[in-house]
Design a protein around this motif. Structure first.
Motif, PDB file in Angstrom:
ATOM      1  N   GLY A 138       9.110  99.095  27.310  1.00 48.78           N
ATOM      2  CA  GLY A 138       8.674 100.376  27.846  1.00 48.78           C
ATOM      3  C   GLY A 138       9.579 100.974  28.896  1.00 48.78           C
ATOM      4  O   GLY A 138       9.129 101.798  29.698  1.00 48.78           O
ATOM      5  N   LYS A 139      10.866 100.609  28.911  1.00 53.84           N
ATOM      6  CA  LYS A 139      11.758 101.185  29.915  1.00 53.84           C
ATOM      7  C   LYS A 139      11.953 102.681  29.704  1.00 53.84           C
ATOM      8  O   LYS A 139      12.137 103.428  30.664  1.00 53.84           O
ATOM      9  N   THR A 140      11.883 103.132  28.448  1.00 54.97           N
ATOM     10  CA  THR A 140      12.037 104.557  28.164  1.00 54.97           C
ATOM     11  C   THR A 140      10.917 105.362  28.808  1.00 54.97           C
ATOM     12  O   THR A 140      11.142 106.492  29.268  1.00 54.97           O
ATOM     13  N   THR A 141       9.729 104.806  28.862  1.00 57.68           N
ATOM     14  CA  THR A 141       8.596 105.494  29.478  1.00 57.68           C
ATOM     15  C   THR A 141       8.853 105.760  30.949  1.00 57.68           C
ATOM     16  O   THR A 141       8.597 106.863  31.458  1.00 57.68           O
ATOM     17  N   VAL A 142       9.354 104.755  31.649  1.00 53.68           N
ATOM     18  CA  VAL A 142       9.661 104.911  33.071  1.00 53.68           C
ATOM     19  C   VAL A 142      10.718 105.991  33.271  1.00 53.68           C
ATOM     20  O   VAL A 142      10.598 106.857  34.152  1.00 53.68           O
ATOM     21  N   ASP A 143      11.743 105.960  32.451  1.00 58.13           N
ATOM     22  CA  ASP A 143      12.848 106.894  32.608  1.00 58.13           C
ATOM     23  C   ASP A 143      12.436 108.325  32.280  1.00 58.13           C
ATOM     24  O   ASP A 143      12.799 109.268  32.982  1.00 58.13           O
ATOM     25  N   ARG A 195      13.562  94.167  24.940  1.00 57.95           N
ATOM     26  CA  ARG A 195      13.310  95.306  24.063  1.00 57.95           C
ATOM     27  C   ARG A 195      11.813  95.540  23.897  1.00 57.95           C
ATOM     28  O   ARG A 195      11.017  94.610  23.960  1.00 57.95           O
ATOM     29  N   GLN A 196      11.461  96.807  23.692  1.00 54.27           N
ATOM     30  CA  GLN A 196      10.075  97.212  23.469  1.00 54.27           C
ATOM     31  C   GLN A 196       9.173  96.923  24.671  1.00 54.27           C
ATOM     32  O   GLN A 196       7.970  96.715  24.518  1.00 54.27           O
ATOM     33  N   THR A 210      18.752  96.425  27.931  1.00 56.78           N
ATOM     34  CA  THR A 210      18.202  95.154  27.488  1.00 56.78           C
ATOM     35  C   THR A 210      19.267  94.084  27.754  1.00 56.78           C
ATOM     36  O   THR A 210      20.291  94.357  28.381  1.00 56.78           O
ATOM     37  N   GLU A 211      19.042  92.888  27.261  1.00 58.35           N
ATOM     38  CA  GLU A 211      19.967  91.782  27.514  1.00 58.35           C
ATOM     39  C   GLU A 211      21.353  92.086  26.953  1.00 58.35           C
ATOM     40  O   GLU A 211      21.493  92.658  25.878  1.00 58.35           O
ATOM     41  N   MET A 221       2.477  90.427  28.730  1.00 61.69           N
ATOM     42  CA  MET A 221       3.781  90.769  29.284  1.00 61.69           C
ATOM     43  C   MET A 221       3.645  91.796  30.401  1.00 61.69           C
ATOM     44  O   MET A 221       4.353  91.766  31.390  1.00 61.69           O
ATOM     45  N   SER A 222       2.677  92.723  30.263  1.00 62.10           N
ATOM     46  CA  SER A 222       2.553  93.785  31.250  1.00 62.10           C
ATOM     47  C   SER A 222       2.148  93.256  32.610  1.00 62.10           C
ATOM     48  O   SER A 222       2.403  93.883  33.631  1.00 62.10           O
ATOM     49  N   GLU A 223       1.479  92.067  32.645  1.00 65.05           N
ATOM     50  CA  GLU A 223       1.020  91.502  33.905  1.00 65.05           C
ATOM     51  C   GLU A 223       2.005  90.482  34.469  1.00 65.05           C
ATOM     52  O   GLU A 223       1.768  89.914  35.520  1.00 65.05           O
ATOM     53  N   ALA A 224       3.102  90.223  33.766  1.00 63.65           N
ATOM     54  CA  ALA A 224       4.034  89.188  34.187  1.00 63.65           C
ATOM     55  C   ALA A 224       4.738  89.553  35.483  1.00 63.65           C
ATOM     56  O   ALA A 224       5.044  90.721  35.734  1.00 63.65           O
TER      57      ALA A 224
END
Length: 222
Positions: free
Chosen positions: A72-77, A69-70, A204-205, A1-4
């Motif tokens: 990693g959007k919280t990490t960016v913020d 969900r899960q 999220t959605e 997912m991280s490379e998508a």
């Protein structure tokens, strides 16, 4: 997912400088090295130009991030907020969630991460948990604060980076009221600090009832 490859994403303009590298360095110091989509987001959101008065004018004063969900959007913020607090004296960051308990829980996690960071811990002046005065205060006078939407909508307030998280839970009236509360900040903070403030809308959605988020995403995709 991280490379998508992102399904929808504003392109990175290589002709512009970006603060994304500094945000990634803060994230590393917090113990959360960025994965590719997070770094791409930080780079695009951090694009800026310097105007004739030497002010830091962002290409994207409003940033919309929608991921599963899960992811990693919280990490960016989190990294973005701490970086913003360290960009200059007396800066203000707000994290707003639909429920006050969620905002407080997120705030406590940010405090924990900063306190556990050898590089960032020495920059803390104080941490307050009192209702109405809750905040992570830095030595340079900057402060990061949590808030439920009821404390912010309906009136303007000062902020340099403002996050509206889980926007799917807001209806059209709530979301638009919050955005209108942020509008005066755009002019006053740019004049005061020399750096343009930024509003982040993250989620999220959504559902069929997400009357604030769904039209916003449709506009972004268009």
């Amino acid at each position: 997912m991280s490379e998508a490859t992102p399904r929808y994403c504003s392109g990175r303009d290589p002709s512009l400088a970006t603060d994304g590298g500094a945000v990634a360095a803060v994230s590393e110091a917090l113990g959360h090295p960025m994965i590719p989509w997070q770094r791409l987001t930080a780079d695009i959101a951090g694009e800026y130009e310097t105007d004739a008065d030497g002010r830091h004018v962002l290409t994207h004063p409003r940033v919309v991030v929608s991921v599963p969900r899960q992811s990693g959007k919280t990490t960016v913020d989190e990294a973005g907020h701490i970086r913003s607090m360290l960009m200059g004296p007396n800066r203000v960051g707000w994290y707003i969630a639909q429920r006050g308990t969620d905002a407080v829980a997120h705030f406590k996690q940010v405090v924990k991460d900063v306190e556990n960071s050898p590089a960032l811990r020495p920059l803390i002046r104080d941490v307050k948990y009192t209702a109405g005065d809750m905040g992570l205060y830095f030595l340079n006078g900057s402060v990061f604060k949590p808030s439920p939407p009821t404390d912010s909508s309906g009136h303007g307030f000062q902020g340099d980076r403002i996050t509206l998280d889980e926007a799917w839970a807001f209806n059209e009236q709530q979301g638009n009221a919050l955005i209108q509360a942020f509008v005066p900040t755009t002019i006053t903070r740019l004049q005061l600090t020399g750096q343009q403030p930024q509003l982040w809308i993250m989620s999220t959605e959504g559902t069929a009832d997400s009357t604030f988020l769904n039209p916003l995403l449709a506009e972004c995709r268009h």
